[in-house]
Design a protein around this motif. Structure first.
Motif, mmCIF file in Angstrom:
data_model
loop_
_atom_site.group_PDB
_atom_site.id
_atom_site.type_symbol
_atom_site.label_atom_id
_atom_site.label_comp_id
_atom_site.label_asym_id
_atom_site.label_seq_id
_atom_site.Cartn_x
_atom_site.Cartn_y
_atom_site.Cartn_z
ATOM 1 N N LYS A 53 14.047 7.079 5.586
ATOM 2 C CA LYS A 53 12.946 7.405 4.694
ATOM 3 C C LYS A 53 11.800 6.422 4.889
ATOM 4 O O LYS A 53 12.015 5.255 5.254
ATOM 5 C CB LYS A 53 13.402 7.402 3.234
ATOM 6 C CG LYS A 53 13.716 6.034 2.670
ATOM 7 C CD LYS A 53 13.965 6.100 1.168
ATOM 8 C CE LYS A 53 14.199 4.705 0.606
ATOM 9 N NZ LYS A 53 14.338 4.696 -0.860
ATOM 10 N N LEU A 54 10.584 6.888 4.665
ATOM 11 C CA LEU A 54 9.420 6.013 4.759
ATOM 12 C C LEU A 54 9.515 4.926 3.702
ATOM 13 O O LEU A 54 9.983 5.160 2.588
ATOM 14 C CB LEU A 54 8.140 6.823 4.555
ATOM 15 C CG LEU A 54 7.882 7.984 5.521
ATOM 16 C CD1 LEU A 54 6.517 8.600 5.251
ATOM 17 C CD2 LEU A 54 8.002 7.559 6.969
ATOM 18 N N GLN A 99 -6.613 17.075 4.677
ATOM 19 C CA GLN A 99 -5.657 17.119 5.786
ATOM 20 C C GLN A 99 -4.299 16.567 5.368
ATOM 21 O O GLN A 99 -3.258 17.120 5.727
ATOM 22 C CB GLN A 99 -6.213 16.323 6.976
ATOM 23 C CG GLN A 99 -7.383 16.989 7.669
ATOM 24 C CD GLN A 99 -8.033 16.075 8.700
ATOM 25 O OE1 GLN A 99 -8.036 14.851 8.550
ATOM 26 N NE2 GLN A 99 -8.604 16.672 9.744
ATOM 27 N N VAL A 100 -4.310 15.494 4.606
ATOM 28 C CA VAL A 100 -3.054 14.904 4.139
ATOM 29 C C VAL A 100 -2.336 15.854 3.197
ATOM 30 O O VAL A 100 -1.125 16.079 3.303
ATOM 31 C CB VAL A 100 -3.316 13.547 3.464
ATOM 32 C CG1 VAL A 100 -2.071 13.055 2.735
ATOM 33 C CG2 VAL A 100 -3.761 12.520 4.493
ATOM 34 N N ARG A 140 0.827 -1.204 0.000
ATOM 35 C CA ARG A 140 0.000 0.000 0.000
ATOM 36 C C ARG A 140 0.865 1.259 0.000
ATOM 37 O O ARG A 140 1.970 1.286 0.539
ATOM 38 C CB ARG A 140 -0.922 0.012 1.231
ATOM 39 C CG ARG A 140 -1.926 -1.134 1.300
ATOM 40 C CD ARG A 140 -2.897 -1.138 0.136
ATOM 41 N NE ARG A 140 -3.715 0.060 0.058
ATOM 42 C CZ ARG A 140 -5.016 0.103 0.299
ATOM 43 N NH1 ARG A 140 -5.671 -0.997 0.659
ATOM 44 N NH2 ARG A 140 -5.701 1.225 0.178
ATOM 45 N N LEU A 141 0.355 2.315 -0.614
ATOM 46 C CA LEU A 141 1.066 3.587 -0.652
ATOM 47 C C LEU A 141 1.081 4.243 0.724
ATOM 48 O O LEU A 141 0.115 4.157 1.485
ATOM 49 C CB LEU A 141 0.402 4.531 -1.660
ATOM 50 C CG LEU A 141 0.328 4.068 -3.117
ATOM 51 C CD1 LEU A 141 -0.239 5.196 -3.986
ATOM 52 C CD2 LEU A 141 1.679 3.612 -3.638
ATOM 53 N N HIS A 142 2.189 4.928 1.026
ATOM 54 C CA HIS A 142 2.310 5.668 2.281
ATOM 55 C C HIS A 142 2.475 7.162 1.987
ATOM 56 O O HIS A 142 2.372 7.598 0.818
ATOM 57 C CB HIS A 142 3.457 5.125 3.139
ATOM 58 C CG HIS A 142 4.772 5.020 2.416
ATOM 59 N ND1 HIS A 142 5.437 6.111 1.891
ATOM 60 C CD2 HIS A 142 5.558 3.948 2.138
ATOM 61 C CE1 HIS A 142 6.556 5.736 1.334
ATOM 62 N NE2 HIS A 142 6.664 4.423 1.453
ATOM 63 N N LEU A 143 2.742 7.954 3.008
ATOM 64 C CA LEU A 143 2.828 9.403 2.827
ATOM 65 C C LEU A 143 3.954 9.812 1.886
ATOM 66 O O LEU A 143 3.851 10.819 1.187
ATOM 67 C CB LEU A 143 3.017 10.089 4.187
ATOM 68 C CG LEU A 143 1.761 10.270 5.033
ATOM 69 C CD1 LEU A 143 2.136 10.792 6.419
ATOM 70 C CD2 LEU A 143 0.777 11.227 4.358
ATOM 71 N N GLY A 144 5.039 9.039 1.860
ATOM 72 C CA GLY A 144 6.120 9.348 0.929
ATOM 73 C C GLY A 144 5.670 9.249 -0.514
ATOM 74 O O GLY A 144 6.040 10.082 -1.352
#
Length: 281
Positions: free
Chosen positions: A252-253, A274-275, A15-19
């Protein structure tokens, strides 16, 4: 002059993260500032780790962030024959050779690290005789194919490329590639008839990518890409290297470290607004 074209190219192996969100948002903003288009590409050459459910999740996460892209979306898993043709072109130039070394072999004989800190391949199999190569290939030993970087550099002129930064609208600066610091990189893996390095330059050219936005952790790898572009007669895009998001330990994430995903944030009640605001958008 062609309209600027950028791409965001995640791998569906988690899954994709904030990075990933930061990188995607930077790419779409850059496309807007340049008056161009941002495309989505699915880099799924690793058919063992990449899963359809993760591809679907990428679409879901990016739509949730408010992003859209032209259809159809390119999937690298549909393009293995194209990558093999490119590898065969390099083979015909006598630039690919079979390597039978395991990671343990390489670690035991490496005297220095590559730019990512992994043991630098010492070129062991580059020195095998043709007879030994043929014998081991016929025997069915596990094999990958490496680029003879020293020989490749003898066939190219000075490897320069243009870097734009710190913002995408800044004046490009010339940088010189040093692919020799990577040693002889793998272009065809033991389990896959291509590699990230080979497929990414083929697809950037096929899609007409004019600007590549990527994290600063990919700066060194760009040297290999510029070399391959020169060897294969492909255009070299402009490159823009953006900041990375780091965790509390300064790393790094990443998916492998279990960094919090966008799906996790949604489940906790976070909104896309918000993100985006958290990431400076």
């Amino acid at each position: 002059m062609s309209k600027p074209l950028l791409r965001f190219a995640p791998s569906p192996n988690g899954r994709l993260h904030l990075g990933h969100a930061l990188s995607a948002l930077i790419t779409w903003r850059a496309a807007d500032l340049l008056g161009g288009t941002a495309h989505l590409r699915i880099e799924d050459i690793d058919t063992n780790r990449c899963k359809p459910e993760f591809t679907a999740a990428i679409f879901e996460d990016l739509h949730w962030l408010g992003l859209s892209w032209p259809e159809p979306v390119m999937h690298q898993s549909d393009r293995f024959e194209i990558y093999m043709d490119a590898a065969n072109r390099l083979r015909a130039m006598d630039l690919l050779y079979p390597c039978f070394c395991s990671r343990t072999d390489i670690a035991a004989h490496a005297s220095e690290p590559d730019p990512e800190g992994a043991p630098l391949y010492p070129g062991t199999c580059r020195h095998l005789s043709n007879a030994e190569r043929i014998e081991r290939l016929e025997r069915g030993d596990p094999v990958q194919f490496r680029l003879d970087v020293e020989a490749a550099l003898e066939m190219t002129r000075s490897l320069s490329f243009s870097v734009i930064g710190p913002t995408i609208l800044d004046r490009p600066q010339i940088r010189y590639a040093r692919p020799q610091r990577w040693g002889d990189v793998v272009l065809q893996r033991k389990d896959i008839p291509t590699s990230y390095h080979l497929s990414v330059v083929i697809d950037d050219a096929a899609q007409g990518v004019t600007h590549v936005t990527r994290g600063r952790d990919m700066e060194a790898a760009t040297d290999i890409h510029v070399l391959l572009q020169m060897l294969l007669g492909l255009p070299t895009p402009y490159y823009h290297f953006h900041r990375l998001l780091l965790d509390d330990s300064g790393q790094k994430l990443s998916k492998s470290k279990g960094s919090q995903t966008l799906a996790d944030l949604r489940a906790q009640g976070a909104t896309a607004e918000q993100v985006r605001r958290q990431l400076g958008f």
